[in-house]
Design a protein around this motif. Structure first.
Motif, PDB file in Angstrom:
ATOM      1  N   LEU A 151       0.811  -1.209   0.011  1.00 21.14           N
ATOM      2  CA  LEU A 151       0.109  -0.017   0.000  1.00 21.14           C
ATOM      3  C   LEU A 151       0.734   1.269   0.012  1.00 21.14           C
ATOM      4  O   LEU A 151       0.595   2.313  -0.726  1.00 21.14           O
ATOM      5  CB  LEU A 151      -0.851   0.148   1.236  1.00 21.14           C
ATOM      6  N   LEU A 152       1.917   1.395   0.690  1.00 20.54           N
ATOM      7  CA  LEU A 152       2.710   2.324   0.943  1.00 20.54           C
ATOM      8  C   LEU A 152       3.599   2.794  -0.218  1.00 20.54           C
ATOM      9  O   LEU A 152       3.704   3.709  -0.784  1.00 20.54           O
ATOM     10  CB  LEU A 152       3.716   2.319   2.051  1.00 20.54           C
ATOM     11  N   ALA A 153       3.987   1.606  -1.161  1.00 24.82           N
ATOM     12  CA  ALA A 153       4.621   1.727  -2.238  1.00 24.82           C
ATOM     13  C   ALA A 153       3.599   2.328  -3.548  1.00 24.82           C
ATOM     14  O   ALA A 153       4.116   3.072  -4.388  1.00 24.82           O
ATOM     15  CB  ALA A 153       5.340   0.443  -2.637  1.00 24.82           C
ATOM     16  N   GLU A 154       2.564   1.757  -3.466  1.00 27.90           N
ATOM     17  CA  GLU A 154       1.552   2.170  -4.311  1.00 27.90           C
ATOM     18  C   GLU A 154       0.854   3.632  -4.121  1.00 27.90           C
ATOM     19  O   GLU A 154       0.854   4.441  -5.067  1.00 27.90           O
ATOM     20  CB  GLU A 154       0.304   1.132  -4.356  1.00 27.90           C
ATOM     21  N   LYS A 155       0.683   3.986  -2.802  1.00 28.08           N
ATOM     22  CA  LYS A 155      -0.325   5.154  -2.681  1.00 28.08           C
ATOM     23  C   LYS A 155       0.445   6.096  -2.014  1.00 28.08           C
ATOM     24  O   LYS A 155       0.274   7.309  -1.738  1.00 28.08           O
ATOM     25  CB  LYS A 155      -1.387   4.696  -1.755  1.00 28.08           C
ATOM     26  N   ALA A 201      10.332  -1.033   9.941  1.00 32.05           N
ATOM     27  CA  ALA A 201      10.274  -2.407   9.986  1.00 32.05           C
ATOM     28  C   ALA A 201      10.125  -3.031   8.472  1.00 32.05           C
ATOM     29  O   ALA A 201      10.809  -4.092   8.284  1.00 32.05           O
ATOM     30  CB  ALA A 201       9.028  -2.758  10.996  1.00 32.05           C
ATOM     31  N   ILE A 202       9.425  -2.401   7.602  1.00 27.55           N
ATOM     32  CA  ILE A 202       9.297  -2.826   6.400  1.00 27.55           C
ATOM     33  C   ILE A 202      10.615  -2.634   5.671  1.00 27.55           C
ATOM     34  O   ILE A 202      11.231  -3.682   5.258  1.00 27.55           O
ATOM     35  CB  ILE A 202       8.359  -1.931   5.488  1.00 27.55           C
ATOM     36  N   TYR A 203      11.451  -1.528   5.944  1.00 22.74           N
ATOM     37  CA  TYR A 203      12.809  -1.218   5.402  1.00 22.74           C
ATOM     38  C   TYR A 203      13.749  -2.544   5.716  1.00 22.74           C
ATOM     39  O   TYR A 203      14.358  -3.090   5.043  1.00 22.74           O
ATOM     40  CB  TYR A 203      13.214   0.091   5.680  1.00 22.74           C
ATOM     41  N   PHE A 207      10.933  -3.290  -4.549  1.00 24.76           N
ATOM     42  CA  PHE A 207      11.601  -2.383  -5.207  1.00 24.76           C
ATOM     43  C   PHE A 207      10.855  -0.988  -5.094  1.00 24.76           C
ATOM     44  O   PHE A 207      11.640   0.111  -4.761  1.00 24.76           O
ATOM     45  CB  PHE A 207      12.015  -2.796  -6.619  1.00 24.76           C
ATOM     46  N   ALA A 208       9.627  -1.165  -5.345  1.00 21.04           N
ATOM     47  CA  ALA A 208       8.745   0.274  -5.350  1.00 21.04           C
ATOM     48  C   ALA A 208       8.899   0.927  -4.044  1.00 21.04           C
ATOM     49  O   ALA A 208       9.062   1.998  -3.907  1.00 21.04           O
ATOM     50  CB  ALA A 208       7.257   0.037  -5.587  1.00 21.04           C
ATOM     51  N   PHE A 209       9.070   0.224  -3.051  1.00 15.32           N
ATOM     52  CA  PHE A 209       8.920   0.681  -1.683  1.00 15.32           C
ATOM     53  C   PHE A 209      10.406   1.449  -1.265  1.00 15.32           C
ATOM     54  O   PHE A 209      10.514   2.482  -0.723  1.00 15.32           O
ATOM     55  CB  PHE A 209       8.663  -0.335  -0.535  1.00 15.32           C
ATOM     56  N   MET A 210      11.269   0.384  -1.685  1.00 14.86           N
ATOM     57  CA  MET A 210      12.849   1.181  -1.438  1.00 14.86           C
ATOM     58  C   MET A 210      12.838   2.226  -2.150  1.00 14.86           C
ATOM     59  O   MET A 210      13.720   3.183  -1.955  1.00 14.86           O
ATOM     60  CB  MET A 210      13.529  -0.149  -1.658  1.00 14.86           C
ATOM     61  N   ASP A 211      12.684   2.084  -3.489  1.00 19.68           N
ATOM     62  CA  ASP A 211      13.049   3.322  -4.224  1.00 19.68           C
ATOM     63  C   ASP A 211      12.147   4.612  -3.726  1.00 19.68           C
ATOM     64  O   ASP A 211      12.990   5.426  -4.013  1.00 19.68           O
ATOM     65  CB  ASP A 211      12.347   3.136  -5.621  1.00 19.68           C
ATOM     66  N   GLN A 212      11.046   4.435  -3.232  1.00 19.90           N
ATOM     67  CA  GLN A 212      10.488   5.664  -2.596  1.00 19.90           C
ATOM     68  C   GLN A 212      10.950   6.090  -1.295  1.00 19.90           C
ATOM     69  O   GLN A 212      11.004   7.292  -0.850  1.00 19.90           O
ATOM     70  CB  GLN A 212       8.940   5.316  -2.681  1.00 19.90           C
ATOM     71  N   PHE A 213      11.119   5.053  -0.324  1.00 20.63           N
ATOM     72  CA  PHE A 213      11.541   5.174   1.069  1.00 20.63           C
ATOM     73  C   PHE A 213      13.101   5.213   1.439  1.00 20.63           C
ATOM     74  O   PHE A 213      13.538   5.997   2.650  1.00 20.63           O
ATOM     75  CB  PHE A 213      10.889   4.398   1.894  1.00 20.63           C
ATOM     76  N   GLN A 214      14.269   4.662   0.675  1.00 27.05           N
ATOM     77  CA  GLN A 214      15.413   4.538   1.191  1.00 27.05           C
ATOM     78  C   GLN A 214      15.885   5.640   1.567  1.00 27.05           C
ATOM     79  O   GLN A 214      16.878   5.737   2.476  1.00 27.05           O
ATOM     80  CB  GLN A 214      16.182   3.546   0.493  1.00 27.05           C
ATOM     81  N   SER A 215      15.694   6.790   0.833  1.00 29.15           N
ATOM     82  CA  SER A 215      16.279   8.290   1.179  1.00 29.15           C
ATOM     83  C   SER A 215      15.464   9.002   2.136  1.00 29.15           C
ATOM     84  O   SER A 215      15.654   9.977   2.283  1.00 29.15           O
ATOM     85  CB  SER A 215      16.771   8.905  -0.128  1.00 29.15           C
ATOM     86  N   SER A 216      14.397   8.625   2.402  1.00 27.58           N
ATOM     87  CA  SER A 216      13.411   9.197   3.261  1.00 27.58           C
ATOM     88  C   SER A 216      13.922   9.413   4.685  1.00 27.58           C
ATOM     89  O   SER A 216      14.333   8.557   5.194  1.00 27.58           O
ATOM     90  CB  SER A 216      11.901   8.377   3.381  1.00 27.58           C
TER      91      SER A 216
END
Length: 185
Positions: A14-18, A52-54, A97-106
């Motif tokens: 959900l987080l990766a999508e929205k 935790a997802i990371y 991938f979508a999650f990490m692409d969005q959040f790894q630098s967050s």
């Protein structure tokens, strides 16, 4: 699969999508097939859940990457194994991938979480350091090399997801040669 993992996987998708703002905890609970109370038993905040997802992705990634590694192979072969495994992990698990692409630098991902995520990559770091000691890999700051390599994986996966599956293999071989040429001494 236990409840905690169900929550992590549902939230990751959900987080990766929205995105963070458009993903309330109630939507995560519904997608995980659980109640809000259950989520809060495991994660006090959405930020804690994101961290935790990371870590879940980092642990899954390194588990897959370390499988079938031939420790007697040449340094270049082991490097190619690692690099290919990271790409294949993200192609196999596009939601990760979508999650990490969005959040790894967050800034939501804490320094403590990033440090914990790096712990599993000791073998990759050791390989790079060995390559530097043997004069095979450029003498550069380790962190700079890791950032470069991570960036090439991310950019490559972002691109290759959109091309025909049958054209991926030759592209991946070219990518590996380009990256190796960039870091070799």
């Amino acid at each position: 699969m236990d409840k905690r993992t169900q929550i992590i996987i549902a939230a990751m998708k959900l987080l990766a999508e929205k995105g963070v703002q458009a993903t309330p905890m109630s939507a995560i609970a519904k997608a995980a097939g659980t109640g809000m109370g259950t989520i809060y038993n495991y994660f006090a905040t959405k930020e804690e859940l994101i961290n935790a997802i990371y870590l879940y992705i980092k642990h899954s990634e390194i588990e897959l990457v370390n499988k079938s590694l031939d420790h007697t192979a040449s340094l270049k072969s082991r490097f190619f194994h690692y690099y290919t495994a990271f790409i294949n992990f993200y192609l196999k698990y596009p939601e990760s991938f979508a999650f990490m692409d969005q959040f790894q630098s967050s800034p939501v991902i804490t320094a403590c979480t990033k440090d914990a995520g790096k712990q599993g990559f000791v073998s990759v770091i050791a390989l790079i350091q060995q390559g530097q000691e043997e004069g095979i890999i450029k003498q550069m700051e380790l962190e700079a090399l890791l950032i470069f390599l991570g960036g090439t994986v991310t950019t490559y996966v972002r691109w290759v997801i959109g091309i025909d599956v049958h054209k991926r293999e030759p592209q991946q071989e070219q990518q590996m040669r380009l990256v190796w040429d960039a870091i070799k001494a």
